[in-house]
Design a protein around this motif. Structure first.
Motif, PDB file in Angstrom:
ATOM      1  N   PRO A  38      64.828  61.922 -43.185  1.00 61.62           N
ATOM      2  CA  PRO A  38      66.231  62.076 -42.765  1.00 61.62           C
ATOM      3  C   PRO A  38      66.472  61.691 -41.300  1.00 61.62           C
ATOM      4  N   VAL A  39      65.529  62.020 -40.426  1.00 60.08           N
ATOM      5  CA  VAL A  39      65.684  61.669 -39.005  1.00 60.08           C
ATOM      6  C   VAL A  39      65.592  60.156 -38.834  1.00 60.08           C
ATOM      7  N   LEU A  40      64.650  59.530 -39.519  1.00 63.24           N
ATOM      8  CA  LEU A  40      64.524  58.072 -39.430  1.00 63.24           C
ATOM      9  C   LEU A  40      65.780  57.385 -39.951  1.00 63.24           C
ATOM     10  N   SER A  41      66.349  57.926 -41.015  1.00 66.58           N
ATOM     11  CA  SER A  41      67.612  57.383 -41.545  1.00 66.58           C
ATOM     12  C   SER A  41      68.742  57.558 -40.547  1.00 66.58           C
ATOM     13  N   SER A  42      68.790  58.724 -39.896  1.00 68.85           N
ATOM     14  CA  SER A  42      69.875  58.965 -38.941  1.00 68.85           C
ATOM     15  C   SER A  42      69.767  58.053 -37.726  1.00 68.85           C
ATOM     16  N   LEU A  43      68.567  57.554 -37.452  1.00 64.46           N
ATOM     17  CA  LEU A  43      68.381  56.601 -36.350  1.00 64.46           C
ATOM     18  C   LEU A  43      68.662  55.168 -36.791  1.00 64.46           C
ATOM     19  N   GLY A  44      69.173  55.013 -38.014  1.00 67.62           N
ATOM     20  CA  GLY A  44      69.640  53.714 -38.475  1.00 67.62           C
ATOM     21  C   GLY A  44      68.572  52.812 -39.052  1.00 67.62           C
ATOM     22  N   ALA A  45      67.405  53.363 -39.421  1.00 70.73           N
ATOM     23  CA  ALA A  45      66.340  52.517 -39.979  1.00 70.73           C
ATOM     24  C   ALA A  45      66.903  51.664 -41.097  1.00 70.73           C
ATOM     25  N   ASP A  46      66.662  50.382 -41.000  1.00 73.05           N
ATOM     26  CA  ASP A  46      67.173  49.426 -41.973  1.00 73.05           C
ATOM     27  C   ASP A  46      66.460  49.552 -43.313  1.00 73.05           C
ATOM     28  N   HIS A  47      65.156  49.765 -43.242  1.00 71.77           N
ATOM     29  CA  HIS A  47      64.348  49.857 -44.458  1.00 71.77           C
ATOM     30  C   HIS A  47      63.178  50.794 -44.189  1.00 71.77           C
ATOM     31  N   ILE A  48      63.174  51.930 -44.855  1.00 70.40           N
ATOM     32  CA  ILE A  48      62.058  52.868 -44.732  1.00 70.40           C
ATOM     33  C   ILE A  48      61.202  52.685 -45.969  1.00 70.40           C
ATOM     34  N   PRO A  80      68.274  56.031 -28.583  1.00 69.32           N
ATOM     35  CA  PRO A  80      69.682  55.755 -28.881  1.00 69.32           C
ATOM     36  C   PRO A  80      69.988  56.001 -30.360  1.00 69.32           C
ATOM     37  N   GLN A  81      71.243  56.285 -30.657  1.00 63.76           N
ATOM     38  CA  GLN A  81      71.670  56.658 -32.013  1.00 63.76           C
ATOM     39  C   GLN A  81      71.141  55.718 -33.094  1.00 63.76           C
ATOM     40  N   PHE A  82      71.176  54.434 -32.864  1.00 64.25           N
ATOM     41  CA  PHE A  82      70.735  53.486 -33.890  1.00 64.25           C
ATOM     42  C   PHE A  82      69.511  52.703 -33.425  1.00 64.25           C
ATOM     43  N   ALA A  83      68.580  53.414 -32.822  1.00 67.03           N
ATOM     44  CA  ALA A  83      67.362  52.795 -32.270  1.00 67.03           C
ATOM     45  C   ALA A  83      66.526  52.085 -33.325  1.00 67.03           C
ATOM     46  N   LEU A  84      66.634  52.501 -34.574  1.00 61.66           N
ATOM     47  CA  LEU A  84      65.826  51.888 -35.632  1.00 61.66           C
ATOM     48  C   LEU A  84      66.617  50.906 -36.503  1.00 61.66           C
ATOM     49  N   ALA A  85      67.855  50.605 -36.090  1.00 63.84           N
ATOM     50  CA  ALA A  85      68.664  49.648 -36.846  1.00 63.84           C
ATOM     51  C   ALA A  85      67.968  48.298 -36.879  1.00 63.84           C
ATOM     52  N   GLY A  86      67.924  47.701 -38.041  1.00 66.05           N
ATOM     53  CA  GLY A  86      67.293  46.400 -38.212  1.00 66.05           C
ATOM     54  C   GLY A  86      65.778  46.472 -38.287  1.00 66.05           C
ATOM     55  N   LYS A  87      65.211  47.671 -38.284  1.00 65.29           N
ATOM     56  CA  LYS A  87      63.755  47.841 -38.287  1.00 65.29           C
ATOM     57  C   LYS A  87      63.263  48.240 -39.676  1.00 65.29           C
ATOM     58  N   VAL A  88      62.040  47.844 -39.948  1.00 71.30           N
ATOM     59  CA  VAL A  88      61.321  48.356 -41.099  1.00 71.30           C
ATOM     60  C   VAL A  88      60.466  49.501 -40.562  1.00 71.30           C
ATOM     61  N   VAL A  89      60.486  50.633 -41.239  1.00 73.08           N
ATOM     62  CA  VAL A  89      59.792  51.816 -40.749  1.00 73.08           C
ATOM     63  C   VAL A  89      58.847  52.350 -41.822  1.00 73.08           C
ATOM     64  N   ALA A 121      61.743  53.154 -25.479  1.00 75.85           N
ATOM     65  CA  ALA A 121      62.971  52.782 -26.191  1.00 75.85           C
ATOM     66  C   ALA A 121      63.135  51.266 -26.223  1.00 75.85           C
ATOM     67  N   ASP A 122      62.827  50.594 -25.117  1.00 79.40           N
ATOM     68  CA  ASP A 122      62.905  49.128 -25.069  1.00 79.40           C
ATOM     69  C   ASP A 122      61.880  48.483 -25.989  1.00 79.40           C
ATOM     70  N   ALA A 123      60.675  49.056 -26.032  1.00 80.99           N
ATOM     71  CA  ALA A 123      59.634  48.517 -26.916  1.00 80.99           C
ATOM     72  C   ALA A 123      60.052  48.648 -28.371  1.00 80.99           C
ATOM     73  N   ILE A 124      60.660  49.769 -28.712  1.00 83.37           N
ATOM     74  CA  ILE A 124      61.151  49.957 -30.078  1.00 83.37           C
ATOM     75  C   ILE A 124      62.269  48.960 -30.365  1.00 83.37           C
ATOM     76  N   ALA A 125      63.172  48.781 -29.409  1.00 79.73           N
ATOM     77  CA  ALA A 125      64.278  47.830 -29.593  1.00 79.73           C
ATOM     78  C   ALA A 125      63.766  46.412 -29.842  1.00 79.73           C
ATOM     79  N   GLY A 126      62.660  46.051 -29.208  1.00 78.24           N
ATOM     80  CA  GLY A 126      62.111  44.714 -29.366  1.00 78.24           C
ATOM     81  C   GLY A 126      61.174  44.540 -30.542  1.00 78.24           C
ATOM     82  N   ALA A 127      60.840  45.629 -31.213  1.00 80.55           N
ATOM     83  CA  ALA A 127      59.895  45.568 -32.331  1.00 80.55           C
ATOM     84  C   ALA A 127      60.591  45.195 -33.632  1.00 80.55           C
ATOM     85  N   HIS A 128      59.825  44.588 -34.519  1.00 77.92           N
ATOM     86  CA  HIS A 128      60.331  44.273 -35.851  1.00 77.92           C
ATOM     87  C   HIS A 128      60.092  45.429 -36.819  1.00 77.92           C
ATOM     88  N   GLY A 129      59.055  46.204 -36.545  1.00 78.17           N
ATOM     89  CA  GLY A 129      58.719  47.332 -37.402  1.00 78.17           C
ATOM     90  C   GLY A 129      58.150  48.469 -36.590  1.00 78.17           C
TER      91      GLY A 129
END
Length: 182
Positions: free
Chosen positions: A124-134, A94-103, A62-70
């Motif tokens: 849909p799951v990636l969107s629900s995790l707050g992915a900024d740009h899929i 976490p609910q918005f683990a992908l917020a600010g991320k490109v996926v 989870a921390d590695a994902i939080a620190g990643a750009h994509g």
């Protein structure tokens, strides 16, 4: 430098998805990113099954994902959806683990009919995790991936189709990072 995480969601040790994940990591490193592959099957089963997001190995991911750009999310298709082991991990984030991320979603399967798993199950799951740009995901037929130690060989057609998608993902990540640090 941009940091990328590749979540490899296959439960199999001899996985074409795992080999493809390694291959994509190598390609993305060659484009100037740092890229780490997380094999979800290698995470401890008990914390995944008991939804223990505080377990050190789960928290580390989870921390590695939080620190990643994509994030690249790779999975084989099982029963018209992504793998259960990947679902277990995604549910613990976490609910918005992908917020600010490109996926970039990448799915492998045995028949072209499985391509729908990207848009109907995984996106849909990636969107629900707050992915900024899929970015548009990609489906690769199993038979087009030959696993090699720590890598894979793609048949020419699969490579010609997949590489522009991966390169576009790389450029979006790089562009967003450049804007963030400017």
């Amino acid at each position: 430098m941009t940091s990328l995480i590749i979540l490899s969601g296959s439960p199999s040790v001899t996985s074409r998805t795992g080999a493809l994940s390694d291959h994509l990591a190598t390609r993305l490193r060659g484009d100037g990113h740092t890229a780490s592959v997380v094999r979800v099957r290698d995470l401890p089963a008990e914390p995944l099954l008991h939804a223990d997001s505080t377990h050190p190995k789960i928290a580390e991911v989870a921390d590695a994902i939080a620190g990643a750009h994509g994030v690249v999310v790779a999975s084989p298709v099982y029963k018209a959806a992504y793998s259960g082991v990947l679902k277990l991990l995604l549910d613990l984030l976490p609910q918005f683990a992908l917020a600010g991320k490109v996926v970039l979603p990448v799915v492998t399967g045995g028949t072209p009919a499985h391509v729908l798993a990207i848009d109907y199950a995984l996106r849909p799951v990636l969107s629900s995790l707050g992915a900024d740009h899929i970015v548009p995901g990609w489906f690769v037929l199993d038979r087009h991936v030959e696993p090699l130690p720590g890598d894979a060989r793609l048949d020419q057609r699969a490579a010609e189709d997949l590489y522009p998608i991966v390169d576009a993902f790389s450029e979006v990540v790089r562009g967003r990072h450049a804007l963030a640090v400017a």
